[in-house]
Design a protein around this motif. Structure first.
Motif, mmCIF file in Angstrom:
data_model
loop_
_atom_site.group_PDB
_atom_site.id
_atom_site.type_symbol
_atom_site.label_atom_id
_atom_site.label_comp_id
_atom_site.label_asym_id
_atom_site.label_seq_id
_atom_site.Cartn_x
_atom_site.Cartn_y
_atom_site.Cartn_z
ATOM 1 N N ALA A 112 39.962 -2.820 10.782
ATOM 2 C CA ALA A 112 38.729 -2.754 11.574
ATOM 3 C C ALA A 112 37.504 -2.705 10.670
ATOM 4 N N VAL A 113 37.594 -1.979 9.553
ATOM 5 C CA VAL A 113 36.482 -1.903 8.603
ATOM 6 C C VAL A 113 36.207 -3.282 8.016
ATOM 7 N N ARG A 114 37.238 -4.019 7.710
ATOM 8 C CA ARG A 114 37.058 -5.373 7.181
ATOM 9 C C ARG A 114 36.317 -6.264 8.178
ATOM 10 N N ALA A 115 36.594 -6.072 9.462
ATOM 11 C CA ALA A 115 35.974 -6.887 10.504
ATOM 12 C C ALA A 115 34.556 -6.429 10.833
ATOM 13 N N ASP A 116 34.357 -5.096 10.897
ATOM 14 C CA ASP A 116 33.049 -4.536 11.265
ATOM 15 C C ASP A 116 33.030 -3.079 10.828
ATOM 16 N N ALA A 117 32.345 -2.795 9.742
ATOM 17 C CA ALA A 117 32.334 -1.445 9.163
ATOM 18 C C ALA A 117 31.329 -0.510 9.824
ATOM 19 N N ALA A 118 30.647 -0.954 10.863
ATOM 20 C CA ALA A 118 29.673 -0.090 11.538
ATOM 21 C C ALA A 118 30.390 1.124 12.129
ATOM 22 N N ILE A 119 29.862 2.291 11.848
ATOM 23 C CA ILE A 119 30.495 3.529 12.303
ATOM 24 C C ILE A 119 30.597 3.577 13.827
ATOM 25 N N ALA A 120 29.576 3.119 14.522
ATOM 26 C CA ALA A 120 29.615 3.110 15.986
ATOM 27 C C ALA A 120 30.778 2.264 16.495
ATOM 28 N N SER A 121 31.021 1.150 15.852
ATOM 29 C CA SER A 121 32.130 0.283 16.229
ATOM 30 C C SER A 121 33.475 0.972 15.993
ATOM 31 N N LEU A 122 33.599 1.638 14.850
ATOM 32 C CA LEU A 122 34.847 2.341 14.537
ATOM 33 C C LEU A 122 35.089 3.493 15.506
ATOM 34 N N ARG A 123 34.035 4.227 15.829
ATOM 35 C CA ARG A 123 34.172 5.345 16.779
ATOM 36 C C ARG A 123 34.593 4.847 18.157
ATOM 37 N N ALA A 124 34.064 3.701 18.576
ATOM 38 C CA ALA A 124 34.442 3.140 19.871
ATOM 39 C C ALA A 124 35.894 2.668 19.867
ATOM 40 N N ARG A 125 36.306 2.113 18.763
ATOM 41 C CA ARG A 125 37.664 1.565 18.676
ATOM 42 C C ARG A 125 38.727 2.647 18.490
ATOM 43 N N PHE A 126 38.368 3.744 17.805
ATOM 44 C CA PHE A 126 39.306 4.840 17.517
ATOM 45 C C PHE A 126 38.689 6.160 17.969
ATOM 46 N N PRO A 127 38.623 6.411 19.280
ATOM 47 C CA PRO A 127 37.931 7.596 19.778
ATOM 48 C C PRO A 127 38.575 8.932 19.382
ATOM 49 N N ASP A 128 39.818 8.919 18.971
ATOM 50 C CA ASP A 128 40.492 10.168 18.587
ATOM 51 C C ASP A 128 40.235 10.559 17.135
ATOM 52 N N LEU A 129 39.586 9.693 16.381
ATOM 53 C CA LEU A 129 39.297 9.982 14.977
ATOM 54 C C LEU A 129 37.802 10.202 14.785
ATOM 55 N N HIS A 130 37.477 11.029 13.818
ATOM 56 C CA HIS A 130 36.081 11.238 13.450
ATOM 57 C C HIS A 130 35.763 10.300 12.289
ATOM 58 N N PHE A 131 34.572 9.704 12.301
ATOM 59 C CA PHE A 131 34.139 8.819 11.221
ATOM 60 C C PHE A 131 32.794 9.268 10.684
ATOM 61 N N THR A 132 32.637 9.151 9.402
ATOM 62 C CA THR A 132 31.357 9.349 8.753
ATOM 63 C C THR A 132 31.267 8.344 7.618
ATOM 64 N N GLU A 133 30.073 8.165 7.067
ATOM 65 C CA GLU A 133 29.909 7.154 6.027
ATOM 66 C C GLU A 133 29.009 7.660 4.915
ATOM 67 N N CYS A 134 29.175 7.050 3.762
ATOM 68 C CA CYS A 134 28.320 7.331 2.615
ATOM 69 C C CYS A 134 28.558 6.219 1.593
ATOM 70 N N SER A 135 27.954 6.366 0.442
ATOM 71 C CA SER A 135 28.200 5.466 -0.669
ATOM 72 C C SER A 135 29.356 6.032 -1.491
ATOM 73 N N GLU A 136 30.140 5.174 -2.078
ATOM 74 C CA GLU A 136 31.254 5.644 -2.905
ATOM 75 C C GLU A 136 30.750 6.520 -4.061
ATOM 76 N N ASP A 137 29.517 6.283 -4.495
ATOM 77 C CA ASP A 137 28.918 7.090 -5.561
ATOM 78 C C ASP A 137 28.791 8.560 -5.168
ATOM 79 N N ASP A 138 28.749 8.837 -3.861
ATOM 80 C CA ASP A 138 28.552 10.200 -3.364
ATOM 81 C C ASP A 138 29.850 10.994 -3.260
ATOM 82 N N VAL A 139 30.984 10.368 -3.522
ATOM 83 C CA VAL A 139 32.279 11.035 -3.394
ATOM 84 C C VAL A 139 32.720 11.558 -4.761
ATOM 85 N N SER A 140 33.103 12.820 -4.795
ATOM 86 C CA SER A 140 33.569 13.437 -6.035
ATOM 87 C C SER A 140 34.783 12.683 -6.585
ATOM 88 N N PRO A 141 34.842 12.498 -7.888
ATOM 89 C CA PRO A 141 35.996 11.796 -8.482
ATOM 90 C C PRO A 141 37.310 12.573 -8.348
#
Length: 87
Positions: free
Chosen positions: A13-42
């Motif tokens: 789904a991310v490959r097709a449309d990475a918009a968080i709203a789209s992912l939330r609509a498609r997978f209502p039982d999961l929580h989604f959030t977004e950021c840049s990979e630079d913001d994630v601890s190694p």
């Protein structure tokens, strides 16, 4: 808990449309959030990667602060981290 099959469906789904709203609509039982990979601890490893995004497990979507986790059994959602351009 997020199963390997769910993770694969989310990645598709991310490959097709990475918009968080789209992912939330498609997978209502999961929580989604977004950021840049630079913001994630190694110290965290991506659960799965696509060409433009790294997917990380998150927990705490039941009202507590969100936290990245490496444990799929604790995961309640997915952090969609956009990969930085390698120019």
């Amino acid at each position: 808990m997020i199963t390997p099959e769910q993770l694969t469906l989310v990645a598709d789904a991310v490959r097709a449309d990475a918009a968080i709203a789209s992912l939330r609509a498609r997978f209502p039982d999961l929580h989604f959030t977004e950021c840049s990979e630079d913001d994630v601890s190694p110290r965290y490893r991506a659960a799965l990667e696509t060409d433009g995004h790294a997917l990380y497990y998150i927990s705490g979507a039941t009202g507590h602060c969100l936290e990245v986790t490496n444990d799929a059994a604790l995961a309640t959602g997915i952090l969609v981290a956009a990969k930085a351009d390698e120019a």
